[in-house]
Design an enzyme around this catalytic site. Structure first.
Site, PDB file in Angstrom:
ATOM      1  N   LEU A   1     -16.948   1.417   8.845  1.00 26.71           N
ATOM      2  CA  LEU A   1     -16.844   2.644   9.644  1.00 26.71           C
ATOM      3  C   LEU A   1     -15.466   2.743  10.275  1.00 26.71           C
ATOM      4  O   LEU A   1     -15.168   2.053  11.253  1.00 26.71           O
ATOM      5  CB  LEU A   1     -17.923   2.644  10.746  1.00 26.71           C
ATOM      6  CG  LEU A   1     -19.360   2.319  10.306  1.00 26.71           C
ATOM      7  CD1 LEU A   1     -20.282   2.211  11.517  1.00 26.71           C
ATOM      8  CD2 LEU A   1     -19.885   3.352   9.334  1.00 26.71           C
TER       9      LEU A   1
ATOM     10  N   GLU B   1      -8.841  -6.356   4.580  1.00 22.61           N
ATOM     11  CA  GLU B   1      -8.599  -5.894   3.213  1.00 22.61           C
ATOM     12  C   GLU B   1      -7.354  -6.532   2.607  1.00 22.61           C
ATOM     13  O   GLU B   1      -7.322  -6.847   1.423  1.00 22.61           O
ATOM     14  CB  GLU B   1      -8.491  -4.362   3.200  1.00 22.61           C
ATOM     15  CG  GLU B   1      -9.844  -3.713   3.477  1.00 22.61           C
ATOM     16  CD  GLU B   1      -9.778  -2.233   3.790  1.00 22.61           C
ATOM     17  OE1 GLU B   1      -9.442  -1.900   4.939  1.00 22.61           O
ATOM     18  OE2 GLU B   1     -10.056  -1.420   2.905  1.00 22.61           O
TER      19      GLU B   1
ATOM     20  N   ARG C   1      -2.535  -2.262  -3.414  1.00 21.02           N
ATOM     21  CA  ARG C   1      -3.810  -1.604  -3.141  1.00 21.02           C
ATOM     22  C   ARG C   1      -3.842  -0.280  -3.920  1.00 21.02           C
ATOM     23  O   ARG C   1      -2.945   0.551  -3.777  1.00 21.02           O
ATOM     24  CB  ARG C   1      -3.950  -1.314  -1.650  1.00 21.02           C
ATOM     25  CG  ARG C   1      -5.228  -0.603  -1.380  1.00 21.02           C
ATOM     26  CD  ARG C   1      -5.255   0.081  -0.049  1.00 21.02           C
ATOM     27  NE  ARG C   1      -6.498   0.848   0.026  1.00 21.02           N
ATOM     28  CZ  ARG C   1      -6.631   1.931   0.750  1.00 21.02           C
ATOM     29  NH1 ARG C   1      -5.644   2.373   1.477  1.00 21.02           N
ATOM     30  NH2 ARG C   1      -7.773   2.580   0.764  1.00 21.02           N
TER      31      ARG C   1
ATOM     32  N   HIS D   1     -13.437   1.777  -0.467  1.00 19.33           N
ATOM     33  CA  HIS D   1     -13.412   0.647   0.486  1.00 19.33           C
ATOM     34  C   HIS D   1     -13.972  -0.618  -0.161  1.00 19.33           C
ATOM     35  O   HIS D   1     -14.515  -1.490   0.523  1.00 19.33           O
ATOM     36  CB  HIS D   1     -14.263   0.930   1.746  1.00 19.33           C
ATOM     37  CG  HIS D   1     -13.813   2.107   2.553  1.00 19.33           C
ATOM     38  ND1 HIS D   1     -14.687   3.061   2.999  1.00 19.33           N
ATOM     39  CD2 HIS D   1     -12.602   2.458   3.023  1.00 19.33           C
ATOM     40  CE1 HIS D   1     -14.033   3.975   3.689  1.00 19.33           C
ATOM     41  NE2 HIS D   1     -12.754   3.625   3.725  1.00 19.33           N
TER      42      HIS D   1
ATOM     43  N   ARG E   1     -13.746  14.385   8.138  1.00 19.70           N
ATOM     44  CA  ARG E   1     -14.417  14.752   6.877  1.00 19.70           C
ATOM     45  C   ARG E   1     -15.897  14.986   7.145  1.00 19.70           C
ATOM     46  O   ARG E   1     -16.511  14.260   7.917  1.00 19.70           O
ATOM     47  CB  ARG E   1     -14.299  13.628   5.842  1.00 19.70           C
ATOM     48  CG  ARG E   1     -12.895  13.404   5.353  1.00 19.70           C
ATOM     49  CD  ARG E   1     -12.835  12.180   4.444  1.00 19.70           C
ATOM     50  NE  ARG E   1     -11.786  11.293   4.892  1.00 19.70           N
ATOM     51  CZ  ARG E   1     -11.596  10.055   4.434  1.00 19.70           C
ATOM     52  NH1 ARG E   1     -12.393   9.560   3.511  1.00 19.70           N
ATOM     53  NH2 ARG E   1     -10.612   9.328   4.885  1.00 19.70           N
TER      54      ARG E   1
ATOM     55  N   ASN F   1       0.877  -1.169   0.000  1.00 16.02           N
ATOM     56  CA  ASN F   1       0.000   0.000   0.000  1.00 16.02           C
ATOM     57  C   ASN F   1       0.916   1.222   0.000  1.00 16.02           C
ATOM     58  O   ASN F   1       1.453   1.600   1.036  1.00 16.02           O
ATOM     59  CB  ASN F   1      -0.883  -0.039   1.251  1.00 16.02           C
ATOM     60  CG  ASN F   1      -1.899   1.086   1.271  1.00 16.02           C
ATOM     61  OD1 ASN F   1      -1.870   1.982   0.427  1.00 16.02           O
ATOM     62  ND2 ASN F   1      -2.789   1.046   2.243  1.00 16.02           N
TER      63      ASN F   1
HETATM   64  P1  ADP Z   1      -8.782   3.691   8.833  1.00 19.95           P
HETATM   65  O1  ADP Z   1      -9.996   4.199   8.118  1.00 19.95           O
HETATM   66  O2  ADP Z   1      -7.713   4.712   8.972  1.00 19.95           O
HETATM   67  O3  ADP Z   1      -8.301   2.338   8.360  1.00 19.95           O
HETATM   68  P2  ADP Z   1      -9.750   2.316  11.234  1.00 19.95           P
HETATM   69  O4  ADP Z   1     -10.597   1.331  10.515  1.00 19.95           O
HETATM   70  O5  ADP Z   1      -8.602   1.828  12.026  1.00 19.95           O
HETATM   71  O6  ADP Z   1      -9.274   3.514  10.327  1.00 19.95           O
HETATM   72  O7  ADP Z   1     -10.729   3.135  12.213  1.00 19.95           O
HETATM   73  C1  ADP Z   1     -10.282   4.191  13.003  1.00 19.95           C
HETATM   74  C2  ADP Z   1     -11.409   4.572  13.961  1.00 19.95           C
HETATM   75  O8  ADP Z   1     -11.798   3.391  14.671  1.00 19.95           O
HETATM   76  C3  ADP Z   1     -11.026   5.602  14.974  1.00 19.95           C
HETATM   77  O9  ADP Z   1     -12.091   6.521  15.139  1.00 19.95           O
HETATM   78  C4  ADP Z   1     -10.824   4.811  16.257  1.00 19.95           C
HETATM   79  O10 ADP Z   1     -11.237   5.514  17.371  1.00 19.95           O
HETATM   80  C5  ADP Z   1     -11.701   3.609  16.042  1.00 19.95           C
HETATM   81  N1  ADP Z   1     -11.058   2.430  16.635  1.00 19.95           N
HETATM   82  C6  ADP Z   1     -10.064   1.733  16.103  1.00 19.95           C
HETATM   83  N2  ADP Z   1      -9.673   0.724  16.946  1.00 19.95           N
HETATM   84  C7  ADP Z   1     -10.450   0.809  18.029  1.00 19.95           C
HETATM   85  C8  ADP Z   1     -10.554   0.082  19.262  1.00 19.95           C
HETATM   86  N3  ADP Z   1      -9.761  -0.962  19.513  1.00 19.95           N
HETATM   87  N4  ADP Z   1     -11.471   0.479  20.142  1.00 19.95           N
HETATM   88  C9  ADP Z   1     -12.283   1.533  19.879  1.00 19.95           C
HETATM   89  N5  ADP Z   1     -12.236   2.244  18.719  1.00 19.95           N
HETATM   90  C10 ADP Z   1     -11.332   1.899  17.829  1.00 19.95           C
END
Ligand code: ADP
Length: 403
Positions: A208, A386, A90, A179, A240, A7
């Site tokens: 999400l 992914e 990716r 996604h 965003r 990536n």
């Molecule tokens: P990205 O879109 O950058 O891949 P992620 O799928 O890791 O992001 O999601 C990030 C979001 O998920 C953040 O808002 C974070 O607070 C929440 N998050 C990630 N891991 C945890 C966790 N273990 N517990 C609670 N919230 C989490």
């Protein structure tokens, strides 16, 4: 098959070495500060992390250093480069040119160049990453896996924005969706859990994370999704804004004196959870603040829950029914309050949500059913993967070459 999943960002290159026979990650890491100075962080089970500052002029240098690292007897996990049987990249934006994963050749690279306008920063970085891997591993087949590809099945009424038709032809402005690898993976896993033929399934997938998108997957094919021309469209995200009245854009630009690029930065970096809560873009900070009575943090989360609920309802209407809703990615997998807000008061459409199970999940590492046994519509938490999708798509294409 050992597949190196790459990536590439403009100054970084994340990698995972995947074994597709055992579906296991042999090693992963990141080359950072490419073109600035350079650093590699390499992680492997049973070994301490290997961190080294080392000059990386460009992505070719970074790839050579990562190959050297994973083949180093004292640091890495494979003997030599020939143990990497394929590379899967990716790619964020494949425009209308790519509706499935492809093997890299010159014609593919020329088409990818045409996508540069649609996602300039990402595409430029991807092209550097691909060229870097070709330079460092010239004999190893390279495959591109697109975030947009799974959404290419949308009908035109779902992807067309009501702007003059020539603008679509000239600038390719339309809904693309993002996604895709995640939506494909979790909808595929959900289909396996449903007791009906794939062609009859109707699923809403909610990815999400920092960026969030929702998709309507009917018969295994996307018919609509919330992200659009860019990943700014759809629900509220970390920083965003998601969909807003388009007139707000010109209004804020005039009032605040923003240029178009300043407005773009504003909508991507200053809005969403961060803007509404005035606290943080990270959902964990918001849930902690809600526990202490922070009203704006609660508002930000309520907006997300409400918007998801509306997407579920509208996509059920678009599909003429609903079998399942899936939550995935950082927030979808870890934040019970968001899932609850989205699924509460949805009995009318057949969701009998199990609040107790939902609250008790914590950090799930496997699929969890969040509805009561007799619920007509199932709600599941399915951790996304992914990299696994990229590795298995790559394997499929490369195996077909060899057969
Ligand atoms: P990205 O879109 O950058 O891949 P992620 O799928 O890791 O992001 O999601 C990030 C979001 O998920 C953040 O808002 C974070 O607070 C929440 N998050 C990630 N891991 C945890 C966790 N273990 N517990 C609670 N919230 C989490």
């Amino acid at each position: 098959m050992n597949v190196l999943v790459v990536n590439a960002g403009s100054s970084s290159l994340k990698y995972q070495l995947f074994n597709t026979n055992s579906n296991s990650v042999l090693a992963k890491g990141i080359c950072e500060r490419i073109g600035i100075d350079g650093k590699i962080v390499h992680k492997q089970a049973g070994r301490p992390d290997y961190v080294k500052e080392i000059a990386m002029k460009n992505h070719s240098d970074a790839t050579r250093i990562l190959v050297r690292t994973i083949t180093d007897p004292s640091i890495g996990c494979i003997k030599d480069m020939s143990d990497i049987e394929a590379v899967g990249h990716r790619i964020v934006h494949g425009g209308e040119y790519f509706s499935e994963s492809v093997l890299v050749d010159n014609a593919v690279l020329e088409k990818l160049e045409l996508c540069r306008d649609l996602a300039p920063l990402h595409t430029g970085a991807h092209i550097m990453g691909i060229r870097g891997c070709i330079d460092a591993m010239p004999d190893i087949p390279q495959v591109l896996v697109f975030d947009t590809a799974f959404h290419q099945t949308m009908p035109e009424e779902a992807y067309f924005y009501p702007i003059p038709y020539p603008m679509y032809e000239k600038y390719k402005i339309r809904r693309y969706g993002f996604h895709g690898t995640s939506h494909k993976y979790v909808s595929g896993e959900m289909i396996k859990l449903l007791d009906k033929p794939k062609g009859e399934t109707k699923i809403v997938t909610c990815h999400l994370g920092n960026g969030s998108s929702i998709a309507a997957v009917k018969g295994g094919k996307v018919i609509d999704t919330s992200m659009g021309f860019t990943p700014l469209d759809g629900v509220i995200m970390g920083s965003r804004c998601g969909s807003i009245d388009p007139a707000i854009v010109a209004f804020i630009m005039e009032k605040e004196g923003f240029t178009p690029s300043e407005m773009n930065v504003f909508m991507n970096k200053k809005c969403g959870f961060l803007g509404v809560s005035e606290l943080s873009s990270d959902c964990r900070d918001l849930t902690a603040a809600i526990a202490e009575g922070n009203r704006k943090a609660l508002l930000a989360i309520k907006i997300l829950g409400y918007q998801i609920k509306k997407y579920i309802g509208s996509y059920a209407a678009a599909m003429n029914g609903l079998d399942a809703v899936v939550f995935t990615a950082g927030i979808g997998e870890n934040t019970a309050i968001v899932r609850e807000m989205a699924c509460r008061d949805m009995e009318f459409m057949g969701i009998d949500f199990d609040f107790e199970v939902n609250n008790g999940v914590g950090h799930a590492t496997d699929k969890v059913c969040l509805t009561k046994p007799n619920s007509k519509v199932k709600v599941y938490l399915i951790p996304t993967n992914e990299e696994l999708v990229i590795a298995s798509e790559t394997e499929k294409i490369v195996s077909a070459l060899n057969s």
